[in-house]
Scaffold this motif. Structure first.
Motif, PDB file in Angstrom:
ATOM      1  N   LEU A 128      -1.710   2.214  -0.749  1.00 50.20           N
ATOM      2  CA  LEU A 128      -1.878   3.896  -0.621  1.00 50.20           C
ATOM      3  C   LEU A 128      -1.655   4.101  -1.812  1.00 50.20           C
ATOM      4  N   GLY A 129      -2.991   5.075  -2.249  1.00 53.36           N
ATOM      5  CA  GLY A 129      -2.840   6.492  -3.081  1.00 53.36           C
ATOM      6  C   GLY A 129      -1.915   7.196  -2.959  1.00 53.36           C
ATOM      7  N   LYS A 130      -1.810   7.852  -3.580  1.00 58.65           N
ATOM      8  CA  LYS A 130      -0.837   8.956  -4.209  1.00 58.65           C
ATOM      9  C   LYS A 130      -0.081  10.042  -2.736  1.00 58.65           C
ATOM     10  N   ALA A 131      -1.758  10.295  -2.334  1.00 60.60           N
ATOM     11  CA  ALA A 131      -1.569  11.234  -1.898  1.00 60.60           C
ATOM     12  C   ALA A 131      -0.977  11.163   0.044  1.00 60.60           C
ATOM     13  N   ASP A 132      -1.513   9.935  -0.052  1.00 61.68           N
ATOM     14  CA  ASP A 132      -1.061   9.104   1.387  1.00 61.68           C
ATOM     15  C   ASP A 132       0.570   8.472   1.748  1.00 61.68           C
ATOM     16  N   LEU A 133       0.601   7.805   0.451  1.00 61.76           N
ATOM     17  CA  LEU A 133       2.394   7.541   0.100  1.00 61.76           C
ATOM     18  C   LEU A 133       2.942   8.534   0.403  1.00 61.76           C
ATOM     19  N   GLY A 155       0.852   3.445  -4.649  1.00 61.35           N
ATOM     20  CA  GLY A 155       2.233   2.470  -4.174  1.00 61.35           C
ATOM     21  C   GLY A 155       1.924   1.928  -3.233  1.00 61.35           C
ATOM     22  N   ASN A 156       2.916   1.713  -2.791  1.00 62.85           N
ATOM     23  CA  ASN A 156       3.237   0.494  -1.170  1.00 62.85           C
ATOM     24  C   ASN A 156       4.233   0.861  -0.558  1.00 62.85           C
ATOM     25  N   VAL A 157       3.707   0.577   0.775  1.00 63.22           N
ATOM     26  CA  VAL A 157       4.438   0.819   1.978  1.00 63.22           C
ATOM     27  C   VAL A 157       4.685  -0.382   3.431  1.00 63.22           C
ATOM     28  N   ILE A 158       6.320  -0.181   3.104  1.00 60.69           N
ATOM     29  CA  ILE A 158       6.184  -2.391   3.787  1.00 60.69           C
ATOM     30  C   ILE A 158       7.200  -1.527   5.173  1.00 60.69           C
TER      31      ILE A 158
END
Length: 136
Positions: free
Chosen positions: A46-51, A94-97
Motif C-alpha cells: 500500500l501507499g503511505k496514506a493507506d499504510l 509499505g506492506n501489511v500482512i
C-alpha cells in the motif's frame, strides 16, 4: 497451499458504532489459502496514506472485516475476518500482512456477531477463530 492475486481490498473496522469502510489502493497483493482450518494469509502493498490508516485501525489488534476481490476486478468479492499481524514501512510504500478466515455471512451480520462476541467477553483471537460466519 494455494496462492491468488489480490486485486481489491476494503477494510471495515469493527470497534465502531457502524461499519465505515476504508478502501485501500493496492500496488500489489496476494492471498494464500493455507488449506488448513480455513486459515488465509493476505499481504497487501500500500501507499503511505493507506499504510498509516491500517496502522491506526489495527493498533489494538481488533478483528477487522476485509472485503477482497481475487484474480480479476470483475470477480465477486469475498468477506474475511482478519487480524493485522505486521505493518512494515518500506519507504514510499509499505506492506501489511493479515491472517484470517473466509466468511459466509454478509457484512452487517458479521459486524453484529463480532459485537455480540465482544460483549460476551471473547478475546480477539477467539473471535477470529470462532467460526462465526466462516465456511466449513
Amino acid at each position: 497451499m494455494k496462492t491468488f492475486k489480490l486485486v481489491e481490498l476494503t477494510l471495515y473496522p469493527t470497534d465502531q458504532v457502524s461499519l465505515n469502510e476504508k478502501e485501500m489502493k493496492l500496488s500489489e497483493g496476494l492471498i494464500i489459502n493455507k488449506e488448513e482450518d480455513n486459515e488465509w494469509v493476505l499481504e497487501a502493498v500500500l501507499g503511505k496514506a493507506d499504510l498509516e490508516s491500517v496502522q491506526e485501525i489495527s493498533e489494538d489488534r481488533k478483528v477487522l472485516l476485509a472485503q477482497v476481490r481475487i484474480t480479476k476486478p470483475e470477480n465477486r468479492p469475498a468477506m474475511f475476518l482478519v487480524q493485522v499481524q505486521e505493518v512494515n514501512d518500506l519507504g514510499d510504500e509499505g506492506n501489511v500482512i493479515m491472517k484470517g478466515t473466509l466468511a459466509r455471512e454478509e457484512k452487517s451480520e458479521l459486524f453484529a456477531s463480532i459485537k455480540r462476541m465482544r460483549q460476551e467477553g471473547m478475546e480477539e483471537e477467539e473471535i477470529l477463530t470462532s467460526g462465526a460466519g466462516t465456511t466449513e
